[in-house]
Write a protein that holds these residues in place. Structure first.
Motif, PDB file in Angstrom:
ATOM      1  N   LEU C  16       0.831  -1.196   0.000  1.00 25.54           N
ATOM      2  CA  LEU C  16       0.000   0.000   0.000  1.00 25.54           C
ATOM      3  C   LEU C  16       0.871   1.253   0.000  1.00 25.54           C
ATOM      4  O   LEU C  16       0.565   2.235  -0.682  1.00 25.54           O
ATOM      5  CB  LEU C  16      -0.935   0.000   1.210  1.00 25.54           C
ATOM      6  N   ALA C  17       1.983   1.198   0.724  1.00 22.12           N
ATOM      7  CA  ALA C  17       2.898   2.330   0.718  1.00 22.12           C
ATOM      8  C   ALA C  17       3.426   2.559  -0.697  1.00 22.12           C
ATOM      9  O   ALA C  17       3.550   3.697  -1.158  1.00 22.12           O
ATOM     10  CB  ALA C  17       4.053   2.081   1.684  1.00 22.12           C
ATOM     11  N   ALA C  18       3.713   1.442  -1.390  1.00 20.05           N
ATOM     12  CA  ALA C  18       4.230   1.566  -2.754  1.00 20.05           C
ATOM     13  C   ALA C  18       3.208   2.235  -3.665  1.00 20.05           C
ATOM     14  O   ALA C  18       3.554   3.097  -4.484  1.00 20.05           O
ATOM     15  CB  ALA C  18       4.602   0.191  -3.297  1.00 20.05           C
ATOM     16  N   SER C  19       1.925   1.889  -3.513  1.00 21.69           N
ATOM     17  CA  SER C  19       0.953   2.517  -4.410  1.00 21.69           C
ATOM     18  C   SER C  19       0.739   3.981  -4.033  1.00 21.69           C
ATOM     19  O   SER C  19       0.515   4.824  -4.907  1.00 21.69           O
ATOM     20  CB  SER C  19      -0.363   1.749  -4.457  1.00 21.69           C
ATOM     21  N   LEU C  20       0.865   4.280  -2.754  1.00 24.67           N
ATOM     22  CA  LEU C  20       0.805   5.688  -2.346  1.00 24.67           C
ATOM     23  C   LEU C  20       1.942   6.461  -3.001  1.00 24.67           C
ATOM     24  O   LEU C  20       1.754   7.542  -3.570  1.00 24.67           O
ATOM     25  CB  LEU C  20       0.897   5.792  -0.824  1.00 24.67           C
ATOM     26  N   LEU C  21       3.146   5.842  -2.957  1.00 22.25           N
ATOM     27  CA  LEU C  21       4.306   6.489  -3.564  1.00 22.25           C
ATOM     28  C   LEU C  21       4.114   6.714  -5.064  1.00 22.25           C
ATOM     29  O   LEU C  21       4.488   7.765  -5.601  1.00 22.25           O
ATOM     30  CB  LEU C  21       5.559   5.642  -3.338  1.00 22.25           C
ATOM     31  N   SER C  22       3.514   5.720  -5.740  1.00 25.71           N
ATOM     32  CA  SER C  22       3.285   5.882  -7.181  1.00 25.71           C
ATOM     33  C   SER C  22       2.394   7.070  -7.448  1.00 25.71           C
ATOM     34  O   SER C  22       2.636   7.849  -8.377  1.00 25.71           O
ATOM     35  CB  SER C  22       2.630   4.662  -7.796  1.00 25.71           C
ATOM     36  N   ALA C  23       1.345   7.196  -6.643  1.00 26.21           N
ATOM     37  CA  ALA C  23       0.447   8.335  -6.837  1.00 26.21           C
ATOM     38  C   ALA C  23       1.208   9.633  -6.619  1.00 26.21           C
ATOM     39  O   ALA C  23       1.094  10.585  -7.401  1.00 26.21           O
ATOM     40  CB  ALA C  23      -0.734   8.230  -5.892  1.00 26.21           C
ATOM     41  N   VAL C  24       2.028   9.655  -5.582  1.00 27.18           N
ATOM     42  CA  VAL C  24       2.825  10.849  -5.305  1.00 27.18           C
ATOM     43  C   VAL C  24       3.750  11.147  -6.486  1.00 27.18           C
ATOM     44  O   VAL C  24       3.878  12.284  -6.932  1.00 27.18           O
ATOM     45  CB  VAL C  24       3.648  10.666  -4.005  1.00 27.18           C
ATOM     46  N   PHE C  25       4.375  10.072  -7.017  1.00 28.03           N
ATOM     47  CA  PHE C  25       5.277  10.198  -8.159  1.00 28.03           C
ATOM     48  C   PHE C  25       4.582  10.901  -9.327  1.00 28.03           C
ATOM     49  O   PHE C  25       5.101  11.857  -9.904  1.00 28.03           O
ATOM     50  CB  PHE C  25       5.732   8.789  -8.573  1.00 28.03           C
ATOM     51  N   GLY C  26       3.374  10.417  -9.657  1.00 27.38           N
ATOM     52  CA  GLY C  26       2.617  11.029 -10.756  1.00 27.38           C
ATOM     53  C   GLY C  26       2.340  12.494 -10.503  1.00 27.38           C
ATOM     54  O   GLY C  26       2.558  13.345 -11.366  1.00 27.38           O
ATOM     55  N   ILE C  27       1.889  12.796  -9.292  1.00 22.37           N
ATOM     56  CA  ILE C  27       1.548  14.181  -8.947  1.00 22.37           C
ATOM     57  C   ILE C  27       2.787  15.070  -8.993  1.00 22.37           C
ATOM     58  O   ILE C  27       2.744  16.199  -9.485  1.00 22.37           O
ATOM     59  CB  ILE C  27       0.933  14.232  -7.521  1.00 22.37           C
ATOM     60  N   VAL C  28       3.902  14.533  -8.470  1.00 21.73           N
ATOM     61  CA  VAL C  28       5.130  15.327  -8.435  1.00 21.73           C
ATOM     62  C   VAL C  28       5.513  15.764  -9.842  1.00 21.73           C
ATOM     63  O   VAL C  28       5.824  16.932 -10.073  1.00 21.73           O
ATOM     64  CB  VAL C  28       6.281  14.518  -7.792  1.00 21.73           C
ATOM     65  N   PHE C  29       5.457  14.814 -10.807  1.00 19.73           N
ATOM     66  CA  PHE C  29       5.850  15.187 -12.163  1.00 19.73           C
ATOM     67  C   PHE C  29       4.903  16.218 -12.757  1.00 19.73           C
ATOM     68  O   PHE C  29       5.336  17.147 -13.439  1.00 19.73           O
ATOM     69  CB  PHE C  29       5.964  13.959 -13.059  1.00 19.73           C
ATOM     70  N   LEU C  30       3.616  16.063 -12.483  1.00 19.20           N
ATOM     71  CA  LEU C  30       2.667  17.049 -12.996  1.00 19.20           C
ATOM     72  C   LEU C  30       3.041  18.442 -12.514  1.00 19.20           C
ATOM     73  O   LEU C  30       3.175  19.379 -13.302  1.00 19.20           O
ATOM     74  CB  LEU C  30       1.243  16.704 -12.559  1.00 19.20           C
ATOM     75  N   PHE C  31       3.241  18.557 -11.197  1.00 19.99           N
ATOM     76  CA  PHE C  31       3.510  19.891 -10.673  1.00 19.99           C
ATOM     77  C   PHE C  31       4.893  20.397 -11.061  1.00 19.99           C
ATOM     78  O   PHE C  31       5.094  21.590 -11.264  1.00 19.99           O
ATOM     79  CB  PHE C  31       3.296  19.914  -9.155  1.00 19.99           C
ATOM     80  N   TRP C  32       5.825  19.461 -11.185  1.00 26.00           N
ATOM     81  CA  TRP C  32       7.170  19.844 -11.598  1.00 26.00           C
ATOM     82  C   TRP C  32       7.141  20.456 -13.005  1.00 26.00           C
ATOM     83  O   TRP C  32       7.657  21.551 -13.249  1.00 26.00           O
ATOM     84  CB  TRP C  32       8.075  18.611 -11.550  1.00 26.00           C
ATOM     85  N   ILE C  33       6.493  19.751 -13.931  1.00 30.11           N
ATOM     86  CA  ILE C  33       6.416  20.246 -15.300  1.00 30.11           C
ATOM     87  C   ILE C  33       5.652  21.567 -15.334  1.00 30.11           C
ATOM     88  O   ILE C  33       6.104  22.551 -15.948  1.00 30.11           O
ATOM     89  CB  ILE C  33       5.741  19.198 -16.216  1.00 30.11           C
ATOM     90  N   LEU C  34       4.526  21.611 -14.626  1.00 30.08           N
ATOM     91  CA  LEU C  34       3.731  22.843 -14.629  1.00 30.08           C
ATOM     92  C   LEU C  34       4.514  24.004 -14.051  1.00 30.08           C
ATOM     93  O   LEU C  34       4.492  25.120 -14.580  1.00 30.08           O
ATOM     94  CB  LEU C  34       2.436  22.634 -13.841  1.00 30.08           C
ATOM     95  N   LYS C  35       5.250  23.735 -12.984  1.00 26.58           N
ATOM     96  CA  LYS C  35       6.031  24.790 -12.345  1.00 26.58           C
ATOM     97  C   LYS C  35       7.064  25.355 -13.327  1.00 26.58           C
ATOM     98  O   LYS C  35       7.206  26.572 -13.468  1.00 26.58           O
ATOM     99  CB  LYS C  35       6.745  24.226 -11.115  1.00 26.58           C
ATOM    100  N   ASP C  36       7.767  24.454 -14.020  1.00 29.13           N
ATOM    101  CA  ASP C  36       8.790  24.921 -14.959  1.00 29.13           C
ATOM    102  C   ASP C  36       8.177  25.689 -16.123  1.00 29.13           C
ATOM    103  O   ASP C  36       8.703  26.724 -16.538  1.00 29.13           O
ATOM    104  CB  ASP C  36       9.607  23.739 -15.494  1.00 29.13           C
ATOM    105  N   VAL C  37       7.073  25.171 -16.646  1.00 27.78           N
ATOM    106  CA  VAL C  37       6.423  25.855 -17.764  1.00 27.78           C
ATOM    107  C   VAL C  37       5.971  27.251 -17.323  1.00 27.78           C
ATOM    108  O   VAL C  37       6.119  28.234 -18.041  1.00 27.78           O
ATOM    109  CB  VAL C  37       5.228  25.035 -18.292  1.00 27.78           C
ATOM    110  N   LEU C  38       5.473  27.310 -16.086  1.00 24.72           N
ATOM    111  CA  LEU C  38       4.992  28.594 -15.562  1.00 24.72           C
ATOM    112  C   LEU C  38       6.147  29.569 -15.328  1.00 24.72           C
ATOM    113  O   LEU C  38       6.147  30.700 -15.829  1.00 24.72           O
ATOM    114  CB  LEU C  38       4.239  28.346 -14.257  1.00 24.72           C
ATOM    115  N   THR C  39       7.170  29.116 -14.593  1.00 26.76           N
ATOM    116  CA  THR C  39       8.233  30.064 -14.214  1.00 26.76           C
ATOM    117  C   THR C  39       9.101  30.454 -15.408  1.00 26.76           C
ATOM    118  O   THR C  39       9.578  31.573 -15.485  1.00 26.76           O
ATOM    119  CB  THR C  39       9.146  29.482 -13.115  1.00 26.76           C
ATOM    120  N   LEU C  40       9.278  29.515 -16.348  1.00 30.05           N
ATOM    121  CA  LEU C  40      10.110  29.860 -17.503  1.00 30.05           C
ATOM    122  C   LEU C  40       9.293  30.544 -18.588  1.00 30.05           C
ATOM    123  O   LEU C  40       9.836  31.278 -19.413  1.00 30.05           O
ATOM    124  CB  LEU C  40      10.785  28.597 -18.061  1.00 30.05           C
TER     125      LEU C  40
END
Lengths: 347, 311, 279
Positions: C16-40
């Protein structure tokens, strides 16, 4: 739903008809990436002055040749001269617009522009994948005093068809027997090693990004990107730096009038100061254009560029075409480019 | 009399409307056939010249006009497979989290976020990959991969941040939303009674998931994976930015490679000779056929699941 | 304690921890990409970005107004072709074909076409419209996008029309209305929300497409209002500028990336709100 369709149909008609009203002041050209900064600068100034828009897209020389043959553009541009046979097969005329050089560029920690010296054989062996480390004995032998790392060389070449590649490989082909037998030359070749970047821009970007890499770009791109160029040994065994002077020296012996199809090649020229990888960049137009008005507009633009573009060329580090050569070209326009039997170009 | 007329006009209206609808439905079949025919016609020169050799030849020599599709096919398939290997466990994790674990108030927002990830245009992934991800990989990740895993041949190469592995990684990020949202929908279709009987005999949540939910939805998940594979195979922009565009087959995953779509994006407008262009179009045809087979398979599997799943 | 039980518990927790981490992984990339697109991307966005033409490298200022217009124009025309065709085909599948063989073949092919490689569609349209007619054109780009759009619209239209209960159709038919009028006035009305959502998503998707435009609408450094001329688009501009050597170009590319991402995400979010509102 019907209403939406109707509105859309009206929109389409608007776009269509407004197009008709603005007819025939757009010229389309495509091809070599090398002269792109120059042509776009010329086009920018020319549009300000005359209102005629020249849309030049840098898709590579191979693309320029293909698109003019397919008649999808009004003119093509190529750094590789077409052969006389190619020209006559496709009813094309070519003429030079500027002269420039291709320079090897490197990204090695601590190495500044003009510090690294290379010979044709060493350069060829790096691109053949035979020399794989920067501290290779053969590189060290000609670079005493330069601290070169024990790191793997990453070769960066063009992934697309390109006149830059043509000039570069034509040089290696002439100067190195191994290259001649294994690779040959052309706008695109079967690269023995390395990573491919799209356009001069792509190669410049990769060389900037990848440590311990070596690539080749046109001189103007190297300067604008502050890339580190190398010195090269020329036919007279001198190590020379790329510059307007060494390019001009390489072009000084060219016989434009006597070369059929103006297919002048400027690589590996003799001369104390000659940069070994120089070349002219060409414009290709149809001898029997389908769109006569545009064909005329193209020639008017390039006449203007021959006349007024020299200073702009120099400011962007291109060697302009001398006035007497430009005259030879304009005579050829008048003689060869015809619409319904009548010459398109009259001055 | 009037009634009769009205019926007549009804009939004409109906026939017309149905005719138009039928015409546009058929247009899909015509379009598909046309794509095949046009690609086949344009690549005929290459097919005639190289024959079957085109499929297994590694040549890519525009100077002598000798072309082979193997490096591009290899790059396309390997990058997509690696992407699936990375994406599958993560996607299943996300789907499990969304169906079995997340509190209600979190399901909506996270589900939406994952779907937004799916809607970002692929060129943005490519650009982001080149400017942000590649430097990070070449600086902080790949040197360690080479140092610690370099004894395995597939983890060798120069740490450039550009190559097969980076391209596969960005592909994985792109297909995770697809696989996870299909997997989520399929997990939701598992009848509650099956799960509850699992819990009833004292199984843990994971045991219910691994022994009831996943076996029950197996063919659907395989379908979802193949759907993701179909996406990855045809993806162009993200791969073109990151794969390195080299027509070499290298077993080292850090080395540059190429894919069919990247080759087309790079070389299509540049190809001068007819045979060059024709070979590129044949590459396109091969890609089309591969994805056709893969997607057709996925569709059949998913359909089979929804029949058995619903009844 | 029962060792076996503890082990099962531990595995459960780990998984269950692993699936929680996967969800976090997906979210992290979304916000990471959005953050870069926004700030740059944000720094590139100013008035001239929307109103001026691109300048040659080295000349200050300029914008991507022509590419913004080009993207709008090509997408609007693609919508004008793809949406009516898609809705009619979807209507056939849901109202007439249903379980017929033609309908199932169309469904199968449409599903494959949805995920067909978009670059191959570009090659196809090049061979069909660019080469024979002697030039890159906005209309060729629009046709390529409409082909990508078509199957998406077909499938959503069908699904949405199917959701309208048969009893509604029967009630309307019983009043003596002809079949086509029932479809247009009753069935479409019932499904309009869902279809609009589907169309919006399809428009969002094609407006972010690059690969099919490379060989069709090509690029243009000037304004273009003619359907038969090459036309700049935001996505092809990103492709060219991002691979370019100049800092200003990268800046512009990030600006364009920001604009197109904002547009696509906005449309996607809105359409989700519409769906939610219905349920």
């Amino acid at each position: 739903m019907k209403k939406i369709t109707l509105i859309l149909a009206l929109l389409v008609m608007c776009f269509g008809s407004s197009g008709l009203a603005l007819a025939e002041n757009l010229i389309n050209g495509a091809g070599a990436t090398f002269p792109y900064p120059l042509y776009s600068k010329w086009a920018y100034e020319y549009a300000k002055k005359t209102g005629v828009k020249l849309n030049y897209q840098s898709i590579g020389s191979g693309g320029g040749i293909k698109q003019i043959k397919a008649k999808t553009v009004d003119f093509g541009a190529s750094d590789a001269p077409l052969t006389v046979k190619d020209l006559s097969d496709s009813d094309l005329l070519q003429f030079p617009m500027a002269i420039g050089g291709v320079v090897p560029v490197v990204n090695i920690k601590g190495v500044q522009a003009g510090q690294l010296k290379l010979t044709a054989d060493v350069l060829a062996d790096i691109f053949l994948g035979k020399i794989t480390k920067w501290n290779d004995k053969r590189i060290a032998a000609i670079n005493a005093g330069l601290n070169l790392p024990d790191d793997t060389i990453t070769v960066v070449h063009r992934s697309d068809g390109s006149g830059t590649t043509w000039i570069f490989t034509n040089y290696l082909d002439k100067a190195n027997a191994d290259w001649h037998s294994k690779v040959g030359f052309g706008t695109a070749v079967n690269w023995p090693a390395g990573v491919g970047g799209k356009g001069n821009e792509g190669v410049a970007t990769y060389v900037k990004r990848i440590k311990n890499s070596i690539g080749y770009v046109e001189y103007a791109y190297a300067l604008q990107n502050k890339l580190v160029h190398t010195k090269l040994q020329n036919k007279d065994k001198n190590f020379v730096e790329p510059s307007m002077e060494t390019f001009t020296a390489a072009a000084s012996g060219a016989d434009w009038k006597g070369t059929p199809g103006f297919a002048v090649i400027l690589t590996d020229q003799s001369g104390k100061n000659a940069w070994p990888i120089a070349g002219a960049t060409f414009i290709l137009v149809q001898e029997n254009p389908t769109n006569c008005a545009n064909a005329k507009a193209v020639l008017q633009f390039f006449d203007w560029a021959y006349e007024n573009g020299g200073q702009m060329a120099k400011s962007l580090d291109y060697v302009p075409i001398p006035k007497n050569v430009a005259q030879i070209m304009e005579d050829a326009w008048a003689k060869k480019i015809k619409c319904n039997g009548a010459p398109v170009w009259t001055k | 009399m009037q009634v009769f007329d009205r019926h007549k006009s009804y009939k004409i209206g109906d026939a017309l409307f149905k005719g138009i609808a039928y015409f546009f439905a058929l247009s899909v079949i015509v379009l598909m056939a046309l794509i095949f025919i046009v690609l086949l016609k344009e690549s005929w020169l290459s097919i005639k010249t190289f024959g079957f050799k085109f499929l297994y030849s590694t040549a890519w020599d525009p100077v002598s006009g000798d072309f082979g599709a193997l490096p591009a096919i290899f790059g396309t398939i390997v990058s997509s497979l690696i992407a699936i290997i990375i994406a599958l466990p993560i996607s299943l994790g996300i789907a499990i989290f969304l169906t079995e674990m997340a509190p209600k108030w979190l399901k909506g927002p996270i589900g939406t976020a994952i779907e937004l990830l799916a809607s970002i245009p692929s060129i943005i992934y490519g650009m982001w990959g080149l400017f942000i991800l590649a430097p990070l990989l070449s600086e902080y990740v790949e040197p360690y991969i080479i140092d610690y895993l370099g004894f395995i041949p597939i983890f060798r190469g120069a740490p450039m941040g550009i190559g097969m592995l980076p391209a596969a990684f960005i592909l994985a990020i792109m297909i995770i939303p697809f696989i996870s949202s299909v997997a989520r929908d399929i997990f939701r279709m598992v009848p509650p009674i099956l799960k509850e009987s699992g819990y009833g005999v004292g199984a843990t949540k994971w045991e219910v998931i691994s022994k009831v939910v996943i076996p029950y939805t197996k063919s659907g998940i395989i379908g979802a994976v193949i759907l993701g594979l179909g996406r990855a195979l045809g993806e162009t922009m993200a791969v073109t930015f990151l794969i390195g565009n080299s027509h070499d087959i290298s077993i080292a995953l850090l080395d540059p490679a190429t894919s069919i779509s990247a080759t087309l994006a790079n070389e299509f407008t540049e190809a001068v000779e007819d045979i060059y262009l024709s070979s590129l179009i044949e590459l396109g045809l091969i890609l089309f056929v591969i994805t056709f087979i893969v997607l057709g398979l996925a569709k059949i599997l998913i359909n089979r699941f929804s029949y058995t799943g619903r009844r | 304690m029962d060792l076996h039980y503890i082990k099962r518990k531990a595995i459960n927790l780990l998984a269950l921890a692993a699936s929680l981490l996967s969800a976090v992984f997906g979210i992290v990339f979304l916000f990471w990409i959005l953050k870069d697109v926004l700030t740059l991307g944000m720094p590139a966005i100013n008035a001239s970005f929307f109103t001026e033409l691109p300048t040659p490298a080295g000349v200050e200022g300029g914008g991507l107004a022509n590419a913004i217009l080009g993207t709008l124009m090509i997408t609007v025309i693609a919508t004008a072709i793809g949406v009516p065709a898609g809705i009619m085909a979807g209507t056939y599948l849901s109202e007439y074909g249903r379980k017929s063989r033609v309908a199932s073949v169309v469904r199968f092919l449409a599903d494959i076409l949805v995920s067909a490689p978009s670059i191959v569609i570009g090659v196809f349209v090049y061979a069909l419209l660019v080469k024979p007619f002697g030039g890159f054109s906005a209309i060729a780009g629009s046709v390529a996008l409409s082909i990508i759009m078509l199957p998406v619209v077909i499938r959503t239209a069908e699904e949405m029309l199917k959701l309208v209960p048969d009893s509604t159709r029967e009630a309307a038919l019983a009043l003596g209305a002809p079949h086509w009028m029932v479809t247009v006035k009753v069935v479409y009305r019932g499904a309009i929300r869902g279809i609009t959502t589907g169309v919006m998503l399809a428009v969002a998707r094609v407006s972010g497409e690059t690969a099919p435009l490379l060989f069709t609408s090509f690029n243009n450094s000037f304004w273009n209002f003619k359907l038969t001329e090459p036309t700049a688009t935001l996505t092809v501009t990103i492709f060219n500028y991002a691979l370019g050597p100049y800092e200003e170009w990268h800046q512009m590319a990030w600006g364009a990336a920001f604009l197109i991402t904002a547009l696509v995400l906005f449309v996607t979010l809105i359409s989700r709100v519409i769906v939610r509102g219905k349920a």
